[in-house]
Scaffold this active site. Structure first.
Site, PDB file in Angstrom:
ATOM      1  CG  ASN A  13      -1.728   1.243   1.381  1.00  0.00           C
ATOM      2  OD1 ASN A  13      -1.756   2.078   0.476  1.00  0.00           O
ATOM      3  ND2 ASN A  13      -2.421   1.386   2.511  1.00  0.00           N
ATOM      4  CE  LYS A  15      -0.170   3.161   4.745  1.00  0.00           C
ATOM      5  NZ  LYS A  15      -0.057   3.228   6.199  1.00  0.00           N
ATOM      6  CG  HIS A 100      -5.868   1.905   5.278  1.00  0.00           C
ATOM      7  ND1 HIS A 100      -5.397   2.819   6.195  1.00  0.00           N
ATOM      8  CD2 HIS A 100      -4.866   1.012   5.081  1.00  0.00           C
ATOM      9  CE1 HIS A 100      -4.150   2.489   6.527  1.00  0.00           C
ATOM     10  NE2 HIS A 100      -3.810   1.399   5.864  1.00  0.00           N
ATOM     11  CD  GLU A 102      -2.853   5.434   6.792  1.00  0.00           C
ATOM     12  OE1 GLU A 102      -2.870   5.496   5.550  1.00  0.00           O
ATOM     13  OE2 GLU A 102      -1.912   4.923   7.433  1.00  0.00           O
ATOM     14  CD  GLU A 172      -3.452  -2.464   7.252  1.00  0.00           C
ATOM     15  OE1 GLU A 172      -2.406  -2.748   6.674  1.00  0.00           O
ATOM     16  OE2 GLU A 172      -4.005  -1.363   7.127  1.00  0.00           O
ATOM     17  N   GLY A 178       2.652   2.233  10.738  1.00  0.00           N
ATOM     18  CA  GLY A 178       3.610   3.332  10.588  1.00  0.00           C
ATOM     19  C   GLY A 178       4.335   3.690  11.872  1.00  0.00           C
ATOM     20  CB  SER A 218       5.323  -1.855  11.791  1.00  0.00           C
ATOM     21  OG  SER A 218       4.962  -0.505  12.032  1.00  0.00           O
TER      22      SER A 218
HETATM   23  P1  13P Z   1       3.080   0.296   7.565  1.00  0.00           P
HETATM   24  O1  13P Z   1       3.556  -1.011   6.994  1.00  0.00           O
HETATM   25  O2  13P Z   1       3.826   1.480   7.069  1.00  0.00           O
HETATM   26  O3  13P Z   1       2.956   0.232   9.050  1.00  0.00           O
HETATM   27  O4  13P Z   1       1.572   0.504   7.015  1.00  0.00           O
HETATM   28  C1  13P Z   1       0.684  -0.539   7.118  1.00  0.00           C
HETATM   29  C2  13P Z   1      -0.542  -0.182   6.376  1.00  0.00           C
HETATM   30  O5  13P Z   1      -1.260   0.725   6.760  1.00  0.00           O
HETATM   31  C3  13P Z   1      -0.831  -0.920   5.155  1.00  0.00           C
HETATM   32  O6  13P Z   1      -2.112  -0.651   4.696  1.00  0.00           O
END
Ligand code: 13P
Length: 258
Positions: A13, A15, A100, A102, A172, A178, A218
């Protein structure tokens, strides 16, 4: 529960990162590091909307699948700034991340909008990657399993018995995204097993056997082998590490059971 009934999926992803001009160099660095990856896993990269055409063009020759990171719950019409499932399918996108954390946290997406988007994806030919996961406060309060079960049941509400087989679920934990903090393999496995139990309760044993459940938060080259070895973890949804070809390649290779 036997893992070989399910496809392994390693999904990046990206982002809101990367430019179209970076996709070819990224791919040229990645591919030599993952010879024959398609023998053991499906690799997907979910890119920002404007990068979709270039990702489709470059990834096609390497059998990397392309996903979007969001889509509208509506079919078409006056929804400025939105992108429909038909528009994604029209250009050859196969996957779409839905719900997601976010999007839930920053853009107010609710379980209800997630549910509408899941319907929109499954009514077409897209594979929705449905994200669920708890905050740190919720984990510490001991409500993780209940919360994740509720998110999943809401996301799949009204989805007919013959429809969910194209869905992918991504667990997740929000506190792991992150942050460099990862769920332990045991904790991640425990929630992914619960997710599979929910799928079984809704759609029966066959669905529970074939629907892939991914871990995200992560994930990196160091923790991937232990996470991917868990019985109910069928792959990863990877943010930061999917932007670095060497790290992403190491995770893809960690999924190789041979
Ligand atoms: P990270 O791997 O950067 O923690 O992000 C995970 C994520 O949100 C994947 O959708």
């Amino acid at each position: 529960m036997n893992k070989r009934y399910r496809r392994t999926i390693i999904a990046g992803n990206w982002k809101m990162n990367m430019l179209a001009s970076g996709i070819k160099p990224f791919t040229e660095e990645l591919i030599p590091l993952v010879p024959d990856f398609h023998k053991w896993c499906e690799t997907v990269v979910c890119v920002p909307f404007p990068l979709l055409p270039e990702a489709l063009r470059v990834f096609k020759s390497y059998r990397i699948r392309v996903g979007a990171q969001n889509m509208s719950q509506f079919e078409s019409g006056a929804y400025t700034g939105e992108v429909s499932s038909a528009q994604l399918m029209d250009i050859g996108v196969g996957y779409v991340i839905i719900g997601h954390s976010e999007r839930r946290e920053l853009y107010g997406e609710t379980d209800m909008t997630v549910n509408k988007k899941v319907h929109a994806a499954l009514n077409g030919s897209l594979c929705p990657i449905i994200c669920v996961g708890e905050t740190l406060v919720q984990r510490e309060a001991g409500v993780t399993n209940n919360l994740v079960a509720t998110q999943l049941k809401s996301a799949l509400y009204g989805v007919q018995v013959d429809k969910p087989h194209r869905a992918v679920i991504a667990y997740e934990p929000i506190w792991a995204i992150g942050t460099g903090k990862t769920a332990t393999p045991d904790d991640a496995q425990q929630v992914c097993r619960e997710i599979r139990a929910v799928i079984r309760s809704l759609y029966g044993a066959h669905a529970a056997r074939v629907i892939p459940v991914l871990y995200g938060g992560s994930m990196n080259e160091k923790n991937a082998p232990d996470l991917l070895a868990q019985q109910d973890i069928d792959g990863g949804l990877i943010g930061g590490a999917s932007l670095k070809p060497a790290s992403f390649a190491a995770i893809i290779n960690a999924a190789n059971p041979f």
